[in-house]
Design a protein around this motif. Structure first.
Motif, short mmCIF file in Angstrom:
data_model
loop_
_atom_site.label_atom_id
_atom_site.label_comp_id
_atom_site.label_asym_id
_atom_site.label_seq_id
_atom_site.Cartn_x
_atom_site.Cartn_y
_atom_site.Cartn_z
N CYS A 13 4.27 8.04 -3.38
CA CYS A 13 5.24 7.47 -3.29
C CYS A 13 6.52 7.20 -5.38
O CYS A 13 6.53 6.27 -5.38
CB CYS A 13 5.57 6.19 -2.80
SG CYS A 13 7.12 6.14 -1.91
N SER A 14 6.83 8.73 -6.08
CA SER A 14 6.82 8.34 -6.95
C SER A 14 8.10 9.68 -7.25
O SER A 14 7.27 10.74 -6.66
CB SER A 14 5.98 8.77 -8.09
OG SER A 14 6.02 8.79 -9.14
N THR A 15 9.10 9.35 -7.60
CA THR A 15 9.84 10.95 -7.17
C THR A 15 9.35 11.82 -8.94
O THR A 15 9.58 13.00 -8.77
CB THR A 15 11.23 9.81 -8.45
OG1 THR A 15 10.67 9.32 -9.98
CG2 THR A 15 12.34 9.81 -7.57
N GLU A 16 8.47 11.64 -9.64
CA GLU A 16 7.72 12.83 -9.99
C GLU A 16 6.81 13.46 -9.68
O GLU A 16 7.15 14.48 -9.59
CB GLU A 16 6.34 12.01 -10.74
CG GLU A 16 6.66 10.94 -12.08
CD GLU A 16 5.92 10.13 -12.44
OE1 GLU A 16 4.75 10.92 -13.20
OE2 GLU A 16 5.93 8.61 -13.20
N VAL A 18 8.64 14.52 -6.24
CA VAL A 18 9.21 15.50 -5.80
C VAL A 18 9.81 17.53 -5.81
O VAL A 18 9.41 17.65 -4.87
CB VAL A 18 11.01 14.81 -5.57
CG1 VAL A 18 12.43 15.52 -5.02
CG2 VAL A 18 10.64 12.99 -5.29
N CYS A 50 13.18 14.10 -0.40
CA CYS A 50 12.32 12.99 -0.51
C CYS A 50 12.73 11.73 -1.75
O CYS A 50 11.74 10.75 -1.39
CB CYS A 50 11.73 14.32 -1.79
SG CYS A 50 11.01 15.25 -0.47
N ASN A 51 13.82 11.73 -2.60
CA ASN A 51 14.50 10.93 -2.93
C ASN A 51 14.65 9.83 -2.33
O ASN A 51 13.55 8.47 -1.95
CB ASN A 51 15.50 11.49 -4.00
CG ASN A 51 14.68 12.18 -4.79
OD1 ASN A 51 13.75 11.66 -5.44
ND2 ASN A 51 15.24 13.16 -5.54
N VAL A 54 11.78 7.89 -1.30
CA VAL A 54 10.76 7.37 -1.97
C VAL A 54 11.59 6.44 -2.19
O VAL A 54 10.89 5.55 -2.31
CB VAL A 54 10.66 8.67 -3.60
CG1 VAL A 54 10.72 7.44 -4.72
CG2 VAL A 54 9.49 9.57 -3.56
N LYS A 55 12.79 6.16 -2.51
CA LYS A 55 13.91 5.39 -2.82
C LYS A 55 13.05 3.73 -1.84
O LYS A 55 12.93 2.38 -2.07
CB LYS A 55 14.70 5.69 -2.35
CG LYS A 55 15.51 4.28 -2.94
CD LYS A 55 17.65 5.06 -3.43
CE LYS A 55 18.46 3.46 -2.92
NZ LYS A 55 19.77 4.14 -3.51
#
Length: 146
Positions: A13-16, A18, A50-51, A54-55
């Motif tokens: 669960c991290s934007t890295e 996506v 996906c963002n 994660v958010k």
């Protein structure tokens, strides 16, 4: 492509991560022979979904993650993106998450509006403390393209 296939990814669960999902979906869409503009639509819609996952994910979970499932048939890609939600109550935006136009989308809430404009179908499914976004994109026939 003859049969239905399912491709499943689970990312932290991290934007890295996506971009990994975006690239996987682009690869699938290329294999299915979507038009370049439709591939761009898929890339943007999947990135937004996906963002959001994660958010609004589950930061208090032991191993927070986002699961992406692509169900692929010869003429359709269905993408489901899900995450766990924290807390006891379902996510609070159930009634306002799917704006019908850009004016009714709240600031910072354009992602779902964008997904609806770019994809053929978009649904949000609330199941206990799990949020799922289901998006469908269909290949256009030659008659539809012209």
């Amino acid at each position: 492509m003859q049969d239905a296939h399912q491709i499943r990814l689970e990312i932290p669960c991290s934007t890295e991560y996506v971009g990994v999902v975006r690239q996987a979906v682009v690869g699938i869409a290329n294999r299915m022979r979507f038009a370049p503009g439709e591939i761009d639509d898929l890339r943007l819609a999947v990135g937004e979904a996906c963002n959001n996952a994660v958010k609004h994910g589950c930061p208090s979970c032991a191993n927070p993650s986002v699961t992406v499932t692509c169900n692929v048939t010869p003429d359709t890609i269905e993408i489901e993106i899900s995450n766990g939600l924290s807390g006891e109550e379902p996510y609070p935006c159930v009634g306002e998450c799917m704006p019908n136009d850009a004016k009714s989308a709240r600031e910072g809430g354009m992602g779902l509006y964008i997904m609806r404009k770019l994809m053929d179908d978009v649904d949000i499914i609330w199941d206990n403390h799990l949020a799922k976004i289901r998006m469908v994109k269909r290949l256009k026939t030659n008659a539809e393209v012209m």
